[in-house]
Write a protein that holds these residues in place. Structure first.
Motif, mmCIF file in Angstrom:
data_model
loop_
_atom_site.group_PDB
_atom_site.id
_atom_site.type_symbol
_atom_site.label_atom_id
_atom_site.label_comp_id
_atom_site.label_asym_id
_atom_site.label_seq_id
_atom_site.Cartn_x
_atom_site.Cartn_y
_atom_site.Cartn_z
ATOM 1 N N ILE A 1 0.865 -1.184 0.000
ATOM 2 C CA ILE A 1 0.000 0.000 0.000
ATOM 3 C C ILE A 1 0.898 1.229 0.000
ATOM 4 N N PRO A 2 0.672 2.134 -0.926
ATOM 5 C CA PRO A 2 1.545 3.313 -1.014
ATOM 6 C C PRO A 2 1.297 4.292 0.133
ATOM 7 N N ALA A 3 2.292 5.102 0.395
ATOM 8 C CA ALA A 3 2.165 6.171 1.367
ATOM 9 C C ALA A 3 1.215 7.240 0.817
ATOM 10 N N VAL A 4 0.852 8.187 1.648
ATOM 11 C CA VAL A 4 -0.016 9.297 1.247
ATOM 12 C C VAL A 4 0.597 10.011 0.036
ATOM 13 N N ASN A 5 -0.254 10.294 -0.960
ATOM 14 C CA ASN A 5 0.152 10.983 -2.192
ATOM 15 C C ASN A 5 1.252 10.249 -2.962
ATOM 16 N N ARG A 6 1.175 8.924 -2.958
ATOM 17 C CA ARG A 6 2.153 8.128 -3.696
ATOM 18 C C ARG A 6 1.431 7.084 -4.539
ATOM 19 N N ALA A 7 2.147 6.599 -5.543
ATOM 20 C CA ALA A 7 1.674 5.517 -6.407
ATOM 21 C C ALA A 7 2.789 4.487 -6.514
ATOM 22 N N ASN A 8 2.445 3.230 -6.333
ATOM 23 C CA ASN A 8 3.374 2.118 -6.568
ATOM 24 C C ASN A 8 2.874 1.396 -7.805
ATOM 25 N N VAL A 9 3.400 1.786 -8.968
ATOM 26 C CA VAL A 9 2.907 1.256 -10.232
ATOM 27 C C VAL A 9 4.086 0.790 -11.084
ATOM 28 N N VAL A 10 3.948 -0.407 -11.635
ATOM 29 C CA VAL A 10 4.904 -0.935 -12.593
ATOM 30 C C VAL A 10 4.095 -1.423 -13.789
ATOM 31 N N GLY A 11 4.322 -0.790 -14.945
ATOM 32 C CA GLY A 11 3.558 -1.146 -16.139
ATOM 33 C C GLY A 11 2.095 -0.804 -15.956
ATOM 34 N N ASP A 12 1.230 -1.793 -16.157
ATOM 35 C CA ASP A 12 -0.208 -1.551 -16.021
ATOM 36 C C ASP A 12 -0.778 -2.166 -14.739
ATOM 37 N N ALA A 13 0.080 -2.353 -13.729
ATOM 38 C CA ALA A 13 -0.375 -2.893 -12.447
ATOM 39 C C ALA A 13 0.225 -2.081 -11.307
ATOM 40 N N GLY A 14 -0.589 -1.821 -10.299
ATOM 41 C CA GLY A 14 -0.087 -1.098 -9.144
ATOM 42 C C GLY A 14 -1.191 -0.571 -8.266
ATOM 43 N N SER B 1 7.635 21.226 -9.279
ATOM 44 C CA SER B 1 9.069 21.478 -9.402
ATOM 45 C C SER B 1 9.861 20.243 -8.982
ATOM 46 N N PRO B 2 11.041 20.054 -9.604
ATOM 47 C CA PRO B 2 11.893 18.940 -9.195
ATOM 48 C C PRO B 2 12.169 19.022 -7.691
ATOM 49 N N GLY B 3 12.109 17.896 -7.035
ATOM 50 C CA GLY B 3 12.268 17.843 -5.596
ATOM 51 C C GLY B 3 10.922 17.856 -4.885
ATOM 52 N N ALA B 4 9.955 18.590 -5.423
ATOM 53 C CA ALA B 4 8.616 18.614 -4.830
ATOM 54 C C ALA B 4 7.736 17.526 -5.420
ATOM 55 N N PHE B 5 7.973 17.179 -6.685
ATOM 56 C CA PHE B 5 7.182 16.139 -7.358
ATOM 57 C C PHE B 5 8.135 15.279 -8.165
ATOM 58 N N GLU B 6 8.286 14.048 -7.741
ATOM 59 C CA GLU B 6 9.257 13.122 -8.323
ATOM 60 C C GLU B 6 8.565 11.813 -8.712
ATOM 61 N N PRO B 7 9.273 10.906 -9.382
ATOM 62 C CA PRO B 7 8.663 9.614 -9.722
ATOM 63 C C PRO B 7 8.044 8.940 -8.500
ATOM 64 N N GLY B 8 6.830 8.454 -8.692
ATOM 65 C CA GLY B 8 6.085 7.812 -7.618
ATOM 66 C C GLY B 8 5.150 8.754 -6.879
ATOM 67 N N HIS B 9 5.332 10.063 -7.067
ATOM 68 C CA HIS B 9 4.415 11.013 -6.440
ATOM 69 C C HIS B 9 3.087 10.988 -7.175
ATOM 70 N N PHE B 10 2.000 11.190 -6.434
ATOM 71 C CA PHE B 10 0.639 11.060 -6.953
ATOM 72 C C PHE B 10 -0.201 12.223 -6.450
ATOM 73 N N ARG B 11 -1.044 12.753 -7.310
ATOM 74 C CA ARG B 11 -1.987 13.788 -6.889
ATOM 75 C C ARG B 11 -3.361 13.523 -7.465
ATOM 76 N N ARG B 12 -4.350 13.734 -6.642
ATOM 77 C CA ARG B 12 -5.756 13.726 -7.048
ATOM 78 C C ARG B 12 -6.166 15.192 -6.982
ATOM 79 N N THR B 13 -6.503 15.771 -8.125
ATOM 80 C CA THR B 13 -6.652 17.210 -8.196
ATOM 81 C C THR B 13 -7.604 17.591 -9.322
#
Length: 188
Positions: free
Chosen positions: A51-64, A130-142
């Protein structure tokens, strides 16, 4: 029986970034107690991801797994496997108080890639990208301009975007305008 088709039949656009409607994606909305060991075991066994942390996505390919809210996950699976995975998930949840629903055909999925992908997304969403604030794996619902959406950054720096299928054409056109030639802002 009809064959399922994606919202925009794999539409694409090339500008300062490349935009693709990536087609059918299996999606299960799962509501429940995310701190429950039963729920955690059921989803990790189903997807092979924690289970990902808050505001994160654990996705590889089409599964996650994508964190949607304190009591909601978006479970991504291959489209052809969604019904089997949903049945497996419901079985593994047993008597756990939870709700799992197939929402695959109610959503559209896009990918924005290229050197200016971050700039394109920043034009549309009220999120610090911005880099550092939003990186790979970061997720937003907006919001994406006037409609609800969600997105995450993939390991290659591209963005995967999910919106309601009814807004797919609107979102595709937003992305095209934000990526039109000559619109590069080099904000990042």
């Amino acid at each position: 029986m009809s064959n399922p088709v994606s919202a925009l039949n794999h539409a694409s656009y090339d500008g300062i970034a490349h935009i693709d409607e990536i087609g059918l994606q299996g999606m299960i909305t799962l509501r429940g107690d995310l701190s429950s060991d039963t729920l955690a075991k059921a989803v990790s066994g189903l997807i092979g991801q924690e289970i990902p942390a808050v505001n994160r996505a654990n996705v590889v390919g089409d599964a996650g797994l994508c964190w949607m809210s304190p009591d909601e996950l978006l479970v991504l699976v291959p489209y052809t496997q969604v019904e089997a995975k949903l049945a497996e998930l419901n079985s593994d949840l047993g008597g756990e108080h939870a709700l799992a629903v197939n929402v695959s055909d109610a959503r559209a999925v896009f990918r924005v890639s290229g050197d200016s992908a971050r700039d394109v997304m920043a034009k549309l969403a009220p999120v610090d990208l911005s880099p550092g604030a939003f990186e790979p794996g970061h997720f937003r619902r907006t919001r994406l301009a006037q409609v609800a959406g969600a997105f995450w950054m993939e390991t290659d720096g591209s963005f995967r975007i999910i919106c309601f299928r009814s807004a797919a054409d609107y979102v595709f056109n937003l992305l095209k305008v934000a990526a039109q030639p000559g619109s590069k802002v080099d904000a990042f």
